[in-house]
Design an enzyme around this catalytic site. Sequence first.
Site, PDB file in Angstrom:
ATOM      1  N   ASN A  13     -41.574 -46.906 -27.134  1.00  0.00           N
ATOM      2  CA  ASN A  13     -43.076 -47.735 -27.631  1.00  0.00           C
ATOM      3  C   ASN A  13     -42.890 -47.751 -29.636  1.00  0.00           C
ATOM      4  O   ASN A  13     -42.960 -46.756 -30.132  1.00  0.00           O
ATOM      5  CB  ASN A  13     -44.047 -46.739 -27.484  1.00  0.00           C
ATOM      6  CG  ASN A  13     -45.516 -47.497 -28.302  1.00  0.00           C
ATOM      7  OD1 ASN A  13     -45.121 -48.778 -28.695  1.00  0.00           O
ATOM      8  ND2 ASN A  13     -46.388 -46.788 -28.012  1.00  0.00           N
ATOM      9  N   TRP A  14     -42.242 -48.890 -29.819  1.00  0.00           N
ATOM     10  CA  TRP A  14     -42.063 -49.247 -31.261  1.00  0.00           C
ATOM     11  C   TRP A  14     -43.469 -49.109 -32.212  1.00  0.00           C
ATOM     12  O   TRP A  14     -43.210 -49.125 -33.462  1.00  0.00           O
ATOM     13  CB  TRP A  14     -41.095 -50.425 -31.420  1.00  0.00           C
ATOM     14  CG  TRP A  14     -39.745 -50.309 -31.171  1.00  0.00           C
ATOM     15  CD1 TRP A  14     -39.141 -49.696 -30.278  1.00  0.00           C
ATOM     16  CD2 TRP A  14     -38.830 -51.039 -31.810  1.00  0.00           C
ATOM     17  NE1 TRP A  14     -37.779 -49.802 -30.304  1.00  0.00           N
ATOM     18  CE2 TRP A  14     -37.468 -50.578 -31.327  1.00  0.00           C
ATOM     19  CE3 TRP A  14     -38.720 -52.014 -33.102  1.00  0.00           C
ATOM     20  CZ2 TRP A  14     -36.339 -51.131 -31.718  1.00  0.00           C
ATOM     21  CZ3 TRP A  14     -37.525 -52.651 -33.193  1.00  0.00           C
ATOM     22  CH2 TRP A  14     -36.101 -51.858 -32.614  1.00  0.00           C
ATOM     23  N   LYS A  15     -44.632 -49.297 -31.505  1.00  0.00           N
ATOM     24  CA  LYS A  15     -45.809 -49.316 -31.942  1.00  0.00           C
ATOM     25  C   LYS A  15     -45.826 -50.380 -33.239  1.00  0.00           C
ATOM     26  O   LYS A  15     -44.893 -51.416 -33.056  1.00  0.00           O
ATOM     27  CB  LYS A  15     -45.939 -48.001 -32.608  1.00  0.00           C
ATOM     28  CG  LYS A  15     -46.157 -46.687 -31.669  1.00  0.00           C
ATOM     29  CD  LYS A  15     -46.636 -45.630 -32.174  1.00  0.00           C
ATOM     30  CE  LYS A  15     -46.672 -44.492 -30.899  1.00  0.00           C
ATOM     31  NZ  LYS A  15     -47.267 -43.218 -31.098  1.00  0.00           N
ATOM     32  N   HIS A  99     -53.133 -47.027 -24.575  1.00  0.00           N
ATOM     33  CA  HIS A  99     -52.465 -45.836 -25.239  1.00  0.00           C
ATOM     34  C   HIS A  99     -53.546 -45.332 -26.165  1.00  0.00           C
ATOM     35  O   HIS A  99     -54.526 -45.916 -26.457  1.00  0.00           O
ATOM     36  CB  HIS A  99     -51.492 -46.766 -26.240  1.00  0.00           C
ATOM     37  CG  HIS A  99     -50.483 -45.708 -26.820  1.00  0.00           C
ATOM     38  ND1 HIS A  99     -51.164 -45.033 -28.100  1.00  0.00           N
ATOM     39  CD2 HIS A  99     -49.430 -45.046 -26.776  1.00  0.00           C
ATOM     40  CE1 HIS A  99     -49.990 -44.214 -28.662  1.00  0.00           C
ATOM     41  NE2 HIS A  99     -49.080 -44.207 -27.644  1.00  0.00           N
ATOM     42  N   GLU A 101     -53.791 -44.637 -29.122  1.00  0.00           N
ATOM     43  CA  GLU A 101     -54.139 -45.402 -30.380  1.00  0.00           C
ATOM     44  C   GLU A 101     -54.951 -46.471 -30.305  1.00  0.00           C
ATOM     45  O   GLU A 101     -55.553 -46.895 -31.064  1.00  0.00           O
ATOM     46  CB  GLU A 101     -52.830 -45.880 -30.963  1.00  0.00           C
ATOM     47  CG  GLU A 101     -52.131 -44.505 -31.722  1.00  0.00           C
ATOM     48  CD  GLU A 101     -50.753 -44.463 -31.654  1.00  0.00           C
ATOM     49  OE1 GLU A 101     -49.946 -45.494 -31.635  1.00  0.00           O
ATOM     50  OE2 GLU A 101     -49.930 -43.372 -31.947  1.00  0.00           O
ATOM     51  N   GLU A 169     -49.762 -38.605 -22.247  1.00  0.00           N
ATOM     52  CA  GLU A 169     -49.538 -38.296 -23.544  1.00  0.00           C
ATOM     53  C   GLU A 169     -50.486 -37.727 -24.274  1.00  0.00           C
ATOM     54  O   GLU A 169     -51.820 -38.310 -24.525  1.00  0.00           O
ATOM     55  CB  GLU A 169     -49.501 -39.566 -24.402  1.00  0.00           C
ATOM     56  CG  GLU A 169     -48.322 -40.475 -23.797  1.00  0.00           C
ATOM     57  CD  GLU A 169     -47.831 -41.676 -25.059  1.00  0.00           C
ATOM     58  OE1 GLU A 169     -46.604 -41.379 -25.159  1.00  0.00           O
ATOM     59  OE2 GLU A 169     -48.859 -42.320 -25.562  1.00  0.00           O
ATOM     60  N   GLY A 175     -46.821 -37.948 -32.406  1.00  0.00           N
ATOM     61  CA  GLY A 175     -46.144 -38.093 -33.997  1.00  0.00           C
ATOM     62  C   GLY A 175     -46.583 -36.609 -34.625  1.00  0.00           C
ATOM     63  O   GLY A 175     -46.529 -36.575 -35.941  1.00  0.00           O
ATOM     64  N   SER A 215     -43.662 -36.483 -29.025  1.00  0.00           N
ATOM     65  CA  SER A 215     -42.782 -36.002 -29.716  1.00  0.00           C
ATOM     66  C   SER A 215     -41.721 -35.731 -28.915  1.00  0.00           C
ATOM     67  O   SER A 215     -41.165 -34.580 -29.101  1.00  0.00           O
ATOM     68  CB  SER A 215     -43.385 -34.626 -30.471  1.00  0.00           C
ATOM     69  OG  SER A 215     -44.522 -34.819 -31.306  1.00  0.00           O
ATOM     70  N   GLY A 236     -42.077 -42.602 -28.666  1.00  0.00           N
ATOM     71  CA  GLY A 236     -42.448 -43.230 -30.031  1.00  0.00           C
ATOM     72  C   GLY A 236     -41.440 -43.362 -31.226  1.00  0.00           C
ATOM     73  O   GLY A 236     -40.464 -44.017 -31.139  1.00  0.00           O
ATOM     74  N   GLY A 237     -41.606 -42.395 -32.104  1.00  0.00           N
ATOM     75  CA  GLY A 237     -40.901 -42.528 -33.452  1.00  0.00           C
ATOM     76  C   GLY A 237     -39.402 -42.499 -32.876  1.00  0.00           C
ATOM     77  O   GLY A 237     -38.557 -43.154 -33.735  1.00  0.00           O
TER      78      GLY A 237
HETATM   79  P1  13P Z   1     -44.096 -40.259 -30.600  1.00  0.00           P
HETATM   80  O1  13P Z   1     -42.791 -39.941 -29.735  1.00  0.00           O
HETATM   81  O2  13P Z   1     -43.693 -40.609 -32.313  1.00  0.00           O
HETATM   82  O3  13P Z   1     -44.814 -38.786 -30.673  1.00  0.00           O
HETATM   83  O4  13P Z   1     -45.011 -41.193 -30.045  1.00  0.00           O
HETATM   84  C1  13P Z   1     -45.406 -41.135 -28.787  1.00  0.00           C
HETATM   85  C2  13P Z   1     -46.264 -42.035 -28.221  1.00  0.00           C
HETATM   86  O5  13P Z   1     -47.359 -42.423 -28.503  1.00  0.00           O
HETATM   87  C3  13P Z   1     -45.438 -43.072 -27.090  1.00  0.00           C
HETATM   88  O6  13P Z   1     -46.477 -44.045 -26.901  1.00  0.00           O
END
Ligand code: 13P
Length: 253
Positions: A13-15, A99, A101, A169, A175, A215, A236-237
């Site tokens: 997920n590149w957000k 998600h 977010e 999640e 993050g 993470s 994510g990251g």
């Molecule tokens: P991180 O891997 O950056 O913690 O993000 C997880 C996430 O929200 C994937 O959708």
Amino acid sequence: MAKNARKKLIAGNWKMNGLAASAPEFVRVVGAYQGLKDSVDVMVFPPFTLLTSFGTASRGVGVLVGGQDCHAKASGAHTGDVSAEMIADAGGQAVIVGHSERRTDHGETDADVRAKAEAARRAGLVAVICVGETKEQRESGEAKAVVSRQLAGSLPDDAAAPHVVVAYEPVWAIGTGLTPTAEEIAEMHGFIRSEIVGRFGADAGAKMRILYGGSVKPDNAKEILATADVDGALVGGASLKADDFLAIARAAG
Ligand code: 13P
């Protein structure tokens, strides 16, 4: 059931990250996938601005791409929104819905998430439906109750593999570099599977993939991915760098 009945899925997920200049990272993932595809499915969710070019770059290779959200309706007067049909039209095969977010930044409710998951089905997309508790909810012992409520409200009545994937999640792990212990992940994933079995039956429960997200990094991926009832990761990251993302995908194999 045999453990390999659910092929592992590593989803990136590149957000709100990535410009055209980031495309080479994705192209490297596509290039390496040939050697991984027997053991792991890979999806990448770039921002909408990159969806068409990523879809073109991965066509015929087996790396699936998708949107990070969709509107519940197919079209209409909804400025700034993108429908599931538009994602499919742009070359996407999947969409993330619910998600944390989106739930936090845009006030999305379980009913909204369910409508979006139904839209994904209508458009022929895989829906990756996210659930997970906050730090306060975990500390007050409510984590399972929260996740149970989110599953009940967010999963459509016809949810089934392969067109529905659940992603657990925990909000406090996203993050932050924090993760639950393997025991805590196993406990929650086992609980999620029991909830799915309770609502959709043993067969559906045995087939549905449950991803862990929060993470996930190259150095913890192997342990997390070897945990009972973990069928992959939503990253994510670490999905933004091809080396890190590929290391996680290899850890699933
Ligand atoms: P991180 O891997 O950056 O913690 O993000 C997880 C996430 O929200 C994937 O959708």
